[in-house]
Design an enzyme around this catalytic site. Structure first.
Site, PDB file in Angstrom:
ATOM      1  N   GLU C  86       0.823  -1.221   0.000  1.00 45.98           N
ATOM      2  CA  GLU C  86       0.000   0.000   0.000  1.00 45.98           C
ATOM      3  C   GLU C  86       0.848   1.257   0.000  1.00 45.98           C
ATOM      4  O   GLU C  86       0.571   2.208  -0.714  1.00 45.98           O
ATOM      5  CB  GLU C  86      -0.917   0.022   1.231  1.00 45.98           C
ATOM      6  CG  GLU C  86      -2.188  -0.790   1.090  1.00 45.98           C
ATOM      7  CD  GLU C  86      -1.945  -2.281   1.216  1.00 45.98           C
ATOM      8  OE1 GLU C  86      -0.793  -2.661   1.535  1.00 45.98           O
ATOM      9  OE2 GLU C  86      -2.873  -3.052   0.981  1.00 45.98           O
ATOM     10  N   HIS C 155     -11.878  -5.663   9.244  1.00 52.59           N
ATOM     11  CA  HIS C 155     -12.360  -5.390   7.891  1.00 52.59           C
ATOM     12  C   HIS C 155     -13.634  -4.571   7.905  1.00 52.59           C
ATOM     13  O   HIS C 155     -14.408  -4.619   6.957  1.00 52.59           O
ATOM     14  CB  HIS C 155     -12.637  -6.711   7.157  1.00 52.59           C
ATOM     15  CG  HIS C 155     -11.424  -7.323   6.537  1.00 52.59           C
ATOM     16  ND1 HIS C 155     -10.317  -7.668   7.268  1.00 52.59           N
ATOM     17  CD2 HIS C 155     -11.143  -7.639   5.246  1.00 52.59           C
ATOM     18  CE1 HIS C 155      -9.409  -8.189   6.455  1.00 52.59           C
ATOM     19  NE2 HIS C 155      -9.884  -8.173   5.226  1.00 52.59           N
TER      20      HIS C 155
END
Lengths: 373, 328, 352
Positions: C86, C155
């Protein structure tokens, strides 16, 4: 002392590496200083000759303070290593975030704080009639309370008082007690106090009387409270209401909060403040409604005995006449002494003469020991 | 006595020397100004490492891009950012290259394609990868030079960036200036594998280790790497062995290394060895050196004066340049 | 939820605070996901500087199938699968933006964006300012956000308020098809970094869209349902729930106005304050935890600039202060739901 770090404010000189007379060149280490991070060497940025060492090892020195004098190569006079203080730009002022386009108040809706709004509703006051002193032209709680107090014109006040007094006489079974109290000790003590203290700390006899009443009430809680819903509720606080005559002819009796806990000077100041604010029409709402008992002093008028009327829902009222010189028997002999007649009117539903006289006796005793007030 | 040195002419050698001296004297001046509270915040000096900036910049073209760290004054100067604007930025003046908004650690210059001045260790490496990606997507052949210290090798971004550059074959020139200490931590105390070039090789990135104190070696290695990148479009990695003669930043007591070690390295310093080499080779006379020093001194004095005479941005402008366009 | 989605779909929005009474003669039905895909396609086709990069956007077709088919259409150079890095690929996006491209970087979810927080906060948001205005960073970063699929604590975050905290970033939350279709283009046209948060529960949302959808801005909130009695402020995945709550309230004689923030940074204060001025009561619905949330910021601004218009304190409906649990009933209880929104609104009228 050089600045070596963003958060360095000072350092301790630990060692000189040079002495007066030494020749140094740019970049030479001249001293060691101890910082929060450890010992760091200090260099000189200019060639020259060391002059006087201004600081002894072991000394804490602030950033910017001179450590030593030196003569720069080029032979000018001895000068401290130039540490020009950085000019601070204009003191950082907080820059306000650009405000959103503030929308003005909706038409027909007064700008008032929630607290003000609620109070206005309680008092039945139209917000449109209230003068606003709050931020952005908003009406505050104080504004509403002020409007409430100001509302009643003087004539109305007399009729309001009249109605209250009628009701009191109608509903409260009053009993009356009176006693004359020798004030020689108190007056002497007062005179002594005022001599020993600054003018700003002067006490008037009224303060002594009020404090004595407040302290005596500690032992007579049945005289300090309210008759509500058919029964007596004692008050935890002793807020002595002081009957104050307004120049416009009205009467108001705001309370000296926690009068029994104040020192005499405090009580004096509080009293003066109360009188001033009452006459200026600027009493706080809490002061108007907080009295748990009232004291009515008509001393200045010249009368000796006051027969006061209880202010409902209070259950007692204390009166004082003037402090006058009268013949008095002390130690079997007659002499002139300052005395004051204290009266108590009590609500017979709560107390009786026996109880009341206990209070007056206690009051008299306390006024013989003014230093304990 | 020969009057040549392999790989350079007298003129070029003097240019390299001037480059290094400009950096050296500028940094020394900054130390002085910082001690006098003219420069604030953090100050990280490049003294000892000048050969790398000087050598590498000579190998780059104006169309190439440069990404550097917070120890970037030398890179900025060697890349051609005017010393006046650099000094004004150090002071925080509106005439600084970043209007005083960035300071010592955030030098940016659009004309020089100089993208910082970045204060997060390893934080600019992905930026370099992205600049190179843009070049590739636009079918141009500019090289992105990415300077970082050996401390960055520990950060995840080092690995992610090398991997991405190698995987996508991007024209990045990774330049690791290994001065052996990440602030106060020696390399051997933080890396299980201290041979940094090998880490690059593990990502299939061609890598080499160069003596960072030898400006000619640096220049030659950089030129070779740039040529290779322009040739195949893929990344290259150079590790330079170097040393900083000063503490990590001004406020550092250097408890983590021996003064003796510092003195050893100073003897091998880039300027002192280059001067000796040039003199030995007959390319440098004392007068040349004096002339360069004088010129550098004049330039620095002018830069300081420029900064001193600079103005402060008005407080009313505090919130400018946060966004390009303001909304209603 | 179905009623809410249909409800949303029936509204067409010009995105500037006005509900357009546009007709659907040539409308078509599609999903929120498809609307975004269409926007991506249009962007890639119309501007060679635009490219898409992120994990699994190419071969896999996108974690949420948003970019399905785009690799085949535009090729590997412009639809780039990245490694699980990322920090590197978001930073590379920033670098590419500096280098003249218009990258769309997809971070799979806001949960993983924590790994590139440094790049976004310390580079994307700051470079314009640190450089004294020399550079801008025209990057668009898309992230899926929110909870509701029992994906458990790691999540299920809603951290868009963290990005909304940072000067230098713009943050937008499309909650309707028109915005899903139009915000990407507006974001690409913006010279500064724009973070687009797409709520995971909206991807399947179906609705109708014009054949030629109107352009939208990313500067204003929109009133999705006008009302007189209370303002319900929300954004993103909570919009359908809020609209459903408004329907329920209508049946109980409470006329709620629903404001869709659309832009989380900068907040469209004018629209919010004007609404509060009219209704004098407000409930803010925010899927984040209330501590330090966007709803806290909005409540503060209403207090600062709309204090005298309020007839009741500001109320908030946020997620319970607990990491989002896996079990369905627990997750549902943790998240804002129409019932809680209705209760909060009613409480403002003194009905508990």
């Amino acid at each position: 002392m050089p600045s070596l770090g963003a958060d360095m404010e000072s350092a301790k000189l630990t060692e000189w590496m040079v002495k007066p007379g030494d020749t140094v060149k740019r970049g030479d280490i001249v001293a060691a200083v101890e910082t929060s991070k450890g010992i760091i060497d200090i260099e000189i940025f200019e060639a020259g000759q060391i002059g006087e060492l201004l600081v002894q090892p072991g000394t804490d020195v602030a950033v910017g303070a001179p450590l030593a004098l030196y003569v720069p190569a080029g032979g000018e006079r001895a000068q401290p290593a130039a540490v020009a203080a950085v000019e601070q730009s204009a003191a950082a002022r907080a820059v306000e975030p650009r405000a959103a386009k503030v929308v003005g108040p909706a038409a027909g809706r007064a700008r008032a704080s929630p607290a003000a709004r609620r109070r206005a509703q309680e008092l039945g006051i139209d917000l449109a009639s209230v003068a606003a002193t709050g931020p952005d032209g908003a009406i505050t709680l104080d504004d509403v309370e002020r409007a409430a107090t100001a509302k009643a014109p003087k004539a109305d006040m007399r009729s309001v008082i009249g109605r209250a007094m009628s009701r009191s006489k109608r509903e409260i079974p009053h009993y009356y007690l009176a006693t004359t109290i020798d004030m020689s000790t108190s007056m002497a003590w007062l005179e002594h106090w005022n001599r020993e203290h600054a003018v700003t700390e002067r006490l008037l006899p009224g303060a002594l009387l009020l404090k004595a009443v407040a302290r005596a009430l500690e032992k007579s809680p049945e005289l300090n409270g309210f008759w509500l819903d058919g029964r007596f509720e004692a008050s935890r606080e002793i807020n002595v209401g002081v009957a104050i005559r307004l120049r416009t002819g009205g009467l108001i009796a705001p309370g000296l909060a926690a009068a029994n806990e104040r020192t005499l000077p405090e009580l004096m100041r509080q009293l003066q403040g109360l009188v001033q604010r009452a006459r200026a029409g600027r009493l706080k709402q809490s002061e108007i409604t907080n009295a748990t008992i009232t004291v009515s002093s008509l001393g200045e008028g010249g009368v000796e005995t006051v027969y006061p009327i209880i202010y409902p829902p209070q259950v007692a009222i204390v009166g004082f006449g003037g402090i006058v010189n009268r013949p008095w028997v002390a130690a079997g002999r007659i002499a002139a002494a300052p005395v004051v007649t204290a009266t108590l009117a009590g609500d017979h539903r709560v107390t009786d003469g026996h109880r009341g006289s206990q209070f007056l006796t206690d009051l008299e005793r306390r006024l013989q020991q003014p230093e304990q007030l | 006595m020969s009057t040549r040195i392999a790989g350079t002419t007298r003129e070029h050698a003097l240019e390299l020397l001037r480059d290094m001296l400009r950096i050296r004297r500028f940094e020394e001046k900054c130390a002085e100004l910082y001690s006098a509270t003219k420069i604030r915040g953090f100050l990280h000096l490049y003294i000892g490492q000048e050969a790398i900036a000087a050598g590498v910049m000579r190998a780059l073209e104006p169309r190439d891009a440069v990404v550097a760290t917070y120890r970037e004054h030398g890179h900025a100067l060697a890349r051609g950012i005017p010393m006046t604007r650099l000094m004004a930025e150090m002071y925080g003046k509106a005439q600084g290259c970043c209007r005083g908004r960035g300071g010592s650690m955030h030098i940016f210059d659009a004309a020089a394609r100089f993208y910082g001045g970045n204060a997060i260790v390893g934080g600019a490496m992905p930026l370099a990868v992205g600049l190179a990606l843009a070049e590739k997507l636009r079918s141009r052949d500019a090289v992105t030079a990415c300077f970082f210290g050996e401390g960055a090798v520990a950060e995840g971004e080092f690995h992610e960036s090398l991997n991405l550059a190698a995987l996508w074959k991007l024209p990045v020139l990774f330049l690791c200036e290994n001065n052996l200490y990440a602030m106060g931590t020696a390399l051997a105390r933080s890396e299980s594998e201290t041979h940094i070039a090998r880490k690059a090789q593990s990502y299939n990135l061609p890598a080499a280790t160069i003596d960072g104190m030898d400006v000619l070696a640096v220049e030659a290695a950089a030129a070779g790497a740039v040529k290779a990148i322009r040739g195949d479009g893929g990344p290259r990695f150079l590790e330079f062995a170097t040393y900083r003669f000063r503490p990590h930043s001004m406020f550092d007591a250097e408890l983590y290394r021996d003064k003796a070690e510092v003195e050893e390295w100073k003897k091998r310093g880039p300027i002192v060895t280059f001067v000796a080499k040039l003199k030995d080779g007959g390319l440098l006379r004392d007068a040349d050196l004096a002339s360069i020093e004088a010129e550098v001194e004049r330039e620095i004095a002018a830069a300081v004066e420029f900064a001193e005479n600079g103005t402060w941005e008005p407080l009313d402008d505090l919130s400018r340049d946060v966004y390009t366009r303001e909304t209603a | 939820m179905g009623a809410a989605r249909r409800f949303v779909a029936r509204r067409l929005h010009a995105g500037n605070g006005v509900i357009a009474a546009t007709q659907l003669q040539t409308g078509r039905t599609l999903t929120y996901r498809e609307a975004i895909r269409e926007a991506l396609r249009e962007a890639l086709a119309s501007d060679p500087r635009v490219f898409l990069m992120g994990e699994d956007v190419g071969r896999y077709g996108g974690c949420y199938a948003v970019s399905k088919g785009l690799l085949a259409e535009f090729g590997e150079a412009r639809v780039r699968d990245t490694p699980l890095s990322e920090s590197a690929f978001v930073g590379a996006g920033i670098g590419a933006a500096l280098g003249g491209m218009r990258p769309i970087v997809e971070v799979m979810t806001v949960n993983f964006s924590l790994l590139c927080l440094d790049q976004i906060v310390n580079n994307a948001a700051t470079i314009r300012h640190m450089s004294g205005g020399q550079f801008s960073v025209p990057i668009v970063i898309r992230m899926a956000t929110g909870a509701g699929r029992q994906l458990a604590a790691q999540h299920s975050h809603s951290l868009e308020n963290w990005y909304a905290h940072v000067p230098g970033l713009r943050v937008v939350a499309p909650a309707t098809l028109a915005d899903a279709r139009g915000m990407l283009g507006a974001a690409l046209a913006d010279p500064d970094p724009v973070v687009i948060v797409e709520h995971v529960m909206l991807y399947n949302m179906q609705g109708e869209l014009d054949a030629e959808p109107a352009a939208v801005d990313i500067d204003h909130a929109a009133i999705r349902r006008p009302g007189r009695d209370v303002t319900l402020v929300t954004y993103g995945g909570s919009l359908p729930k809020t609209l459903a709550a408004a329907e329920t309230l209508a049946n109980q004689e409470i006329d709620a106005e629903v404001v869709d923030l659309r832009t989380l940074r900068p907040l469209d204060e004018s629209t919010i304050l004007e609404s509060v001025q009219r209704t004098r009561r407000v409930v803010i619905v925010d899927e984040g935890w209330r501590s330090g949330s966007l709803s806290a910021e909005i409540a503060a601004r209403i207090m600062e600039h709309g204090f005298y218009d309020l007839d009741a304190p500001v109320k908030r409906v946020c997620s319970a202060e607990v990491p989002i649990p896996y079990a369905q009933h627990l997750e549902a209880a943790a998240l804002p739901q129409p019932e809680r929104i209705v209760a909060a609104a009613k409480a403002l009228f003194g009905h508990g």
